[in-house]
Design a protein around this motif. Structure first.
Motif, PDB file in Angstrom:
ATOM      1  N   LEU A 197       0.837  -1.211   0.000  1.00 50.45           N
ATOM      2  CA  LEU A 197       0.000   0.000   0.000  1.00 50.45           C
ATOM      3  C   LEU A 197       0.871   1.259   0.000  1.00 50.45           C
ATOM      4  O   LEU A 197       0.560   2.245  -0.676  1.00 50.45           O
ATOM      5  N   GLU A 232      -9.176  -1.832   6.144  1.00 53.52           N
ATOM      6  CA  GLU A 232      -9.526  -3.260   6.128  1.00 53.52           C
ATOM      7  C   GLU A 232      -8.409  -4.093   6.761  1.00 53.52           C
ATOM      8  O   GLU A 232      -8.641  -5.030   7.515  1.00 53.52           O
ATOM      9  N   LEU A 233      -7.191  -3.680   6.463  1.00 51.30           N
ATOM     10  CA  LEU A 233      -6.020  -4.423   6.924  1.00 51.30           C
ATOM     11  C   LEU A 233      -5.695  -4.150   8.393  1.00 51.30           C
ATOM     12  O   LEU A 233      -5.373  -5.074   9.155  1.00 51.30           O
ATOM     13  N   LYS A 292      -8.359   0.446   2.013  1.00 51.03           N
ATOM     14  CA  LYS A 292      -7.603  -0.822   2.026  1.00 51.03           C
ATOM     15  C   LYS A 292      -6.781  -0.934   3.308  1.00 51.03           C
ATOM     16  O   LYS A 292      -6.654  -2.015   3.887  1.00 51.03           O
ATOM     17  N   THR A 311      -8.035   6.672  -2.344  1.00 57.27           N
ATOM     18  CA  THR A 311      -8.438   5.360  -2.873  1.00 57.27           C
ATOM     19  C   THR A 311      -7.762   4.217  -2.104  1.00 57.27           C
ATOM     20  O   THR A 311      -8.211   3.077  -2.159  1.00 57.27           O
ATOM     21  N   ILE A 312      -6.690   4.521  -1.399  1.00 55.62           N
ATOM     22  CA  ILE A 312      -5.958   3.457  -0.690  1.00 55.62           C
ATOM     23  C   ILE A 312      -6.367   3.382   0.782  1.00 55.62           C
ATOM     24  O   ILE A 312      -6.274   2.324   1.412  1.00 55.62           O
TER      25      ILE A 312
END
Ligand SMILES: Cc1cc2nc3c(=O)[nH]c(=O)nc-3n(C[C@H](O)[C@H](O)[C@H](O)COP(=O)(O)O)c2cc1C
Length: 351
Positions: A185, A312-313, A309, A305-306
């Motif tokens: 990421l 979630e992680l 993610k 946009t990242i």
């Protein structure tokens, strides 16, 4: 110290606790505590704050002329920086045995007033906490390789507990699989950020040699380069997309860190940002007291946009606000010098 006295950038870091104006007025005391506040970290070392001094309190006000429109379009990191400065001031207040209060966002119609630190009228009674004062004045961002020495579980508990009173969770990861995923990421975010000439222009505009009279910005020595290379690096960043080179430097730092930490909040409001800045300061004080260092890897949060993610992680169901690596400086690697600070008379203003 008179409240109008000026300090050079290096002097900013060598505060003598014995200079504390024990017999001075509340204003003298509050002005002295601002010397600690300005040692807080800030995005791109913009030090985007003003300290508005009244008889019994200081308002920490965001200086929006120092906003980072590209990397921080909603002033999220600016608010965190100001809150970190406020929390640092409040920690110093308590460390001098004083009592007082920190009120987040004290003026509903003026959201730029990030926090108010109020000094109680009682005379100083408690014992001085020199360990805390020393931690504030020795902390720095260390963007160098860390040793693979693990961070003890007890230390990790202290770090989480330092963040929690503010409603901020600090999720810590040692797991290789998580580090691999976070590194991806960071690399993706580096490529996206550096592909944007406006991002690069903004970054370059805040790259100033340590010797610059501005007393702010990012200098080569903070990244392991000589000071003279600062302007060269700024020119290169402006002219070329060096995203791949930056990603190549960042990746081993993520993978080699013994510990990664995600600061997260329930939402993404100004109050959440203030809470995160306060938690950041509290965690960094604890970390510094125990010989640990940190560096930030916020790019996966800055790239919209990242960010989901990373959530979630690292913090499912919550909003990630800061990503940091923690560890011990690798043996044989020199501790970087302190970053510059602005003169006190530029940031301390009488109400
Ligand atoms: C909200 C916030 C965001 C930051 N983001 C980054 C970052 O993404 N990358 C980085 O290398 N440093 C980052 N920093 C660290 C600053 O660059 C650093 O605090 C500043 O240069 C002053 O240096 P010092 O922390 O050593 O006093 C951030 C700091 C804050 C408070």
């Amino acid at each position: 110290m008179a409240e109008t006295e000026t300090l050079t950038s290096e002097q900013a870091w060598s505060i003598e606790p014995s200079d504390f104006p024990r017999n001075g007025s509340s204003r003298d005391v509050l002005a002295f505590l601002v010397r600690y506040a300005v040692l807080a970290p800030s995005g791109h070392n913009t030090q985007p704050w003003r300290f508005v001094l009244s008889d019994d309190h200081v308002d920490i006000v965001a200086d929006t002329s120092r906003a980072l429109h590209m990397v921080d379009p909603h002033d999220r990191e600016m608010t965190m920086s100001c809150a970190a400065a406020a929390e640092t001031m409040f920690a110093a207040l308590r460390a001098f045995g004083l009592t007082g209060a920190l009120t987040p966002l004290p003026v509903a119609q003026a959201p730029d007033v990030v926090a108010r630190v109020t000094l109680s009228p009682q005379p100083a009674g408690g014992a001085e906490d020199y360990e805390m004062l020393d931690a504030i004045a020795s902390r720095r961002t260390v963007r160098r390789p860390y040793a693979d020495t693990p961070v003890p579980p007890g230390m990790q508990t202290l770090m989480r507990e330092a963040a929690r009173p503010f409603g901020v969770e600090l999720s810590l990861f040692e797991d290789t699989a998580v580090k691999d995923a976070v590194a991806e990421l960071v690399v993706d975010a580096d490529h996206i950020q550096f592909a944007d000439p406006a991002f690069r222009d903004e970054l370059a505009a805040w790259m100033h040699p340590l010797t610059s009279p501005a007393g702010d910005g990012l200098a080569g020595p903070g990244f392991g380069f000589p000071d003279w290379a600062t302007r060269v690096a700024a020119t290169l960043f402006r002219m070329f997309d060096l995203g791949s080179a930056v990603a190549r430097m960042d990746k081993p730092n993520v993978l080699g860190a013994p510990l990664l930490g995600v600061f997260s909040t329930p939402g993404d409001t100004r109050a959440d940002w203030v809470a995160t800045g306060r938690a950041l300061a509290a965690v960094l004080h604890v970390v510094t007291m125990h010989g640990l260092v940190n560096a930030f890897l916020n790019q996966p949060i800055e790239v919209t946009t990242i960010r989901p993610k990373l959530a979630e992680l690292g913090c499912p169901g919550r909003t990630p606000q800061l990503l940091s690596r923690f560890g011990y400086l690798k043996e044989g690697i020199a501790m970087p010098p302190h970053a510059a600070r602005r003169r006190l008379d530029e940031v301390l203003i009488a109400a």
